[in-house]
Design an enzyme around this catalytic site. Structure first.
Site, PDB file in Angstrom:
ATOM      1  N   ASP A  58      36.267  46.190  19.133  1.00 31.39           N
ATOM      2  CA  ASP A  58      36.378  47.274  20.109  1.00 31.39           C
ATOM      3  C   ASP A  58      34.988  47.508  20.667  1.00 31.39           C
ATOM      4  OD1 ASP A  58      36.646  49.514  21.610  1.00 31.39           O
ATOM      5  OD2 ASP A  58      37.291  50.833  19.975  1.00 31.39           O
TER       6      ASP A  58
ATOM      7  N   SER B 146      31.034  42.561  39.057  1.00 30.10           N
ATOM      8  CA  SER B 146      32.056  42.540  40.113  1.00 30.10           C
ATOM      9  C   SER B 146      31.323  42.505  41.438  1.00 30.10           C
ATOM     10  CB  SER B 146      32.923  43.798  40.052  1.00 30.10           C
ATOM     11  OG  SER B 146      33.745  43.886  41.198  1.00 30.10           O
TER      12      SER B 146
ATOM     13  N   TYR C  31      34.056  52.752  38.316  1.00 28.60           N
ATOM     14  CA  TYR C  31      34.102  51.341  37.910  1.00 28.60           C
ATOM     15  C   TYR C  31      32.904  50.571  38.482  1.00 28.60           C
ATOM     16  CZ  TYR C  31      35.631  46.442  37.842  1.00 28.60           C
ATOM     17  OH  TYR C  31      35.694  45.088  37.660  1.00 28.60           O
TER      18      TYR C  31
ATOM     19  N   LYS D 206      29.632  48.680  36.760  1.00 29.06           N
ATOM     20  CA  LYS D 206      29.322  47.261  36.978  1.00 29.06           C
ATOM     21  C   LYS D 206      27.935  47.086  37.612  1.00 29.06           C
ATOM     22  CE  LYS D 206      33.118  45.310  35.397  1.00 29.06           C
ATOM     23  NZ  LYS D 206      33.094  44.358  34.276  1.00 29.06           N
TER      24      LYS D 206
HETATM   25  N1  LIG Z   1      40.530  40.877  38.288  1.00 26.73           N
HETATM   26  C1  LIG Z   1      39.633  41.065  39.235  1.00 26.73           C
HETATM   27  O1  LIG Z   1      39.924  40.995  40.431  1.00 26.73           O
HETATM   28  C2  LIG Z   1      38.202  41.394  38.886  1.00 26.73           C
HETATM   29  C3  LIG Z   1      37.259  41.431  39.919  1.00 26.73           C
HETATM   30  C4  LIG Z   1      35.937  41.678  39.611  1.00 26.73           C
HETATM   31  C5  LIG Z   1      35.551  41.869  38.288  1.00 26.73           C
HETATM   32  N2  LIG Z   1      36.487  41.837  37.313  1.00 26.73           N
HETATM   33  C6  LIG Z   1      36.032  41.995  35.919  1.00 26.73           C
HETATM   34  O2  LIG Z   1      36.276  40.767  35.253  1.00 26.73           O
HETATM   35  C7  LIG Z   1      36.606  41.000  33.886  1.00 26.73           C
HETATM   36  C8  LIG Z   1      37.959  40.377  33.562  1.00 26.73           C
HETATM   37  O3  LIG Z   1      38.922  40.860  34.459  1.00 26.73           O
HETATM   38  P1  LIG Z   1      40.478  40.540  34.213  1.00 26.73           P
HETATM   39  O4  LIG Z   1      41.208  41.016  35.425  1.00 26.73           O
HETATM   40  O5  LIG Z   1      40.620  39.165  33.729  1.00 26.73           O
HETATM   41  O6  LIG Z   1      40.735  41.592  33.015  1.00 26.73           O
HETATM   42  P2  LIG Z   1      42.012  41.760  32.056  1.00 26.73           P
HETATM   43  O7  LIG Z   1      42.390  43.207  32.134  1.00 26.73           O
HETATM   44  O8  LIG Z   1      43.040  40.723  32.329  1.00 26.73           O
HETATM   45  O9  LIG Z   1      41.386  41.474  30.618  1.00 26.73           O
HETATM   46  C9  LIG Z   1      40.469  42.343  30.046  1.00 26.73           C
HETATM   47  C10 LIG Z   1      40.426  42.075  28.558  1.00 26.73           C
HETATM   48  O10 LIG Z   1      39.481  42.988  27.984  1.00 26.73           O
HETATM   49  C11 LIG Z   1      40.034  43.484  26.781  1.00 26.73           C
HETATM   50  N3  LIG Z   1      39.440  44.786  26.448  1.00 26.73           N
HETATM   51  C12 LIG Z   1      39.619  45.960  27.100  1.00 26.73           C
HETATM   52  N4  LIG Z   1      38.967  46.934  26.468  1.00 26.73           N
HETATM   53  C13 LIG Z   1      38.349  46.376  25.401  1.00 26.73           C
HETATM   54  C14 LIG Z   1      37.522  46.887  24.363  1.00 26.73           C
HETATM   55  N5  LIG Z   1      37.206  48.186  24.268  1.00 26.73           N
HETATM   56  N6  LIG Z   1      37.051  46.029  23.436  1.00 26.73           N
HETATM   57  C15 LIG Z   1      37.384  44.715  23.487  1.00 26.73           C
HETATM   58  N7  LIG Z   1      38.170  44.177  24.442  1.00 26.73           N
HETATM   59  C16 LIG Z   1      38.646  44.998  25.385  1.00 26.73           C
HETATM   60  C17 LIG Z   1      41.522  43.591  27.068  1.00 26.73           C
HETATM   61  O11 LIG Z   1      42.316  43.667  25.887  1.00 26.73           O
HETATM   62  C18 LIG Z   1      41.771  42.321  27.868  1.00 26.73           C
HETATM   63  O12 LIG Z   1      42.093  41.228  27.046  1.00 26.73           O
HETATM   64  C19 LIG Z   1      36.555  42.521  33.696  1.00 26.73           C
HETATM   65  O13 LIG Z   1      35.288  42.882  33.212  1.00 26.73           O
HETATM   66  C20 LIG Z   1      36.751  43.050  35.106  1.00 26.73           C
HETATM   67  O14 LIG Z   1      36.179  44.319  35.274  1.00 26.73           O
HETATM   68  C21 LIG Z   1      37.802  41.604  37.569  1.00 26.73           C
END
Ligand SMILES: NC(=O)c1ccc[n+]([C@@H]2O[C@H](COP(=O)([O-])OP(=O)(O)OC[C@H]3O[C@@H](n4cnc5c(N)ncnc54)[C@H](O)[C@@H]3O)[C@@H](O)[C@H]2O)c1
Length: 262
Positions: A72, A152, A166, A170
């Protein structure tokens, strides 16, 4: 100098041990797959242990090396325990990729202090905790190391409304990246940030927030004509942890289909 370059060596992670936070799903899961495919032993670290185990199981079934760990990122002790366990179980630690993150949205006036704190707690403080713990091990072992933080494109430019907390978290990740890179360079440890554009993931779709005004996000299709895939991000992460990028640190790599270039 003559002859051809052995390109596969530049992407060879054989013998390396990597922690990928957020490895249970989305970009993190794909990153685990890419790093294992390059030969690394991957610690799939996530708060969601059953899904982390599923990711690790799929990699092992395909012939790769992976182990699931529960962490966590909101808990200092949990992060310390993760890094200690991976180092003890796998014998070394070469790579840390901070993918885990929360993507809750809320408009500025409706952003509670609780939401602000929650996003900063996991996205920024959580990344600080993993970097601090991994850096101690990497420095002690003296083998250098690679650290990649997923920020991001919103960290450097507003994309659509509802992302104040958010994107601020970031943006903090970028400051963390540059300063950690500066301090750790003397130890052969590189620290870079990757800024994804819009990537369709189930986790993003599940994230709480007000309905998105589809008219307002019509501009979201980037010049390259499609939203991102998790593999677009994972292949760039592979570059940032591989020998190919060894003379690069403190940088931000934008992988967004050209969105910020519009
Ligand atoms: N999806 C997008 O368009 C996008 C764009 C820019 C940046 N991001 C960033 O990229 C990363 C991945 O995005 P995604 O869409 O694949 O995310 P996702 O939500 O599919 O996966 C996030 C993972 O983080 C884990 N997680 C959450 N809280 C946690 C904690 N306290 N401790 C440990 N694990 C934890 C979740 O269980 C999950 O497996 C994130 O940091 C997100 O902010 C995503």
């Amino acid at each position: 100098m003559s002859g051809l370059i052995n390109i596969s060596e530049l992407y060879d992670l054989g013998g390396k041990v990597a922690i990928v936070t957020g490895g249970a799903e989305g970009m993190g899961k794909e990153t685990c797959r890419f790093l294992a495919s390059a030969g690394a032993t991957v610690a799939v670290a996530d708060i969601n242990l059953p899904w982390a185990q599923k990711t690790a199981g799929e990699i092992v079934a395909a012939g790769g090396k992976a182990h699931a760990y529960q962490v966590d990122l909101g808990s200092e002790q949990s992060v310390v325990d993760l890094v200690r366990s991976v180092r003890a179980d796998q014998g070394r630690l070469d790579i840390l990729v901070n993918v885990a993150g929360l993507q809750d949205r809320e408009f500025l006036e409706d952003t509670s202090v609780e939401l602000w704190d929650k996003l900063h707690h996991v996205n920024l403080r959580g990344s600080f905790l993993t970097i601090r713990a991994a850096a101690k091990v990497m420095k002690t072992d003296g083998n250098g190391g690679r650290i990649v933080n997923i920020a991001s494109m919103g960290a450097v430019h507003p994309i659509f409304e509802g992302l104040v907390a958010y994107n601020a978290s970031k943006s903090g990740v970028l400051g963390l990246t540059r300063n950690a890179a500066y301090e750790l360079a003397a130890h052969g440890i590189t620290v870079n940030a990757l800024l994804p554009g819009n990537v369709t993931t189930e986790g993003q779709a599940r994230s709480p927030g007000p309905p998105i005004d589809m008219e307002k996000i019509k501009h979201m299709t980037p010049p390259l004509g499609r939203t991102g895939r998790t593999s677009d991000i994972a292949s760039a992460i592979l570059f940032l942890v591989a020998p190919a990028s060894q003379w690069m640190t403190g940088q931000t790599l934008v992988v967004d289909g050209g969105h910020l270039n519009k």
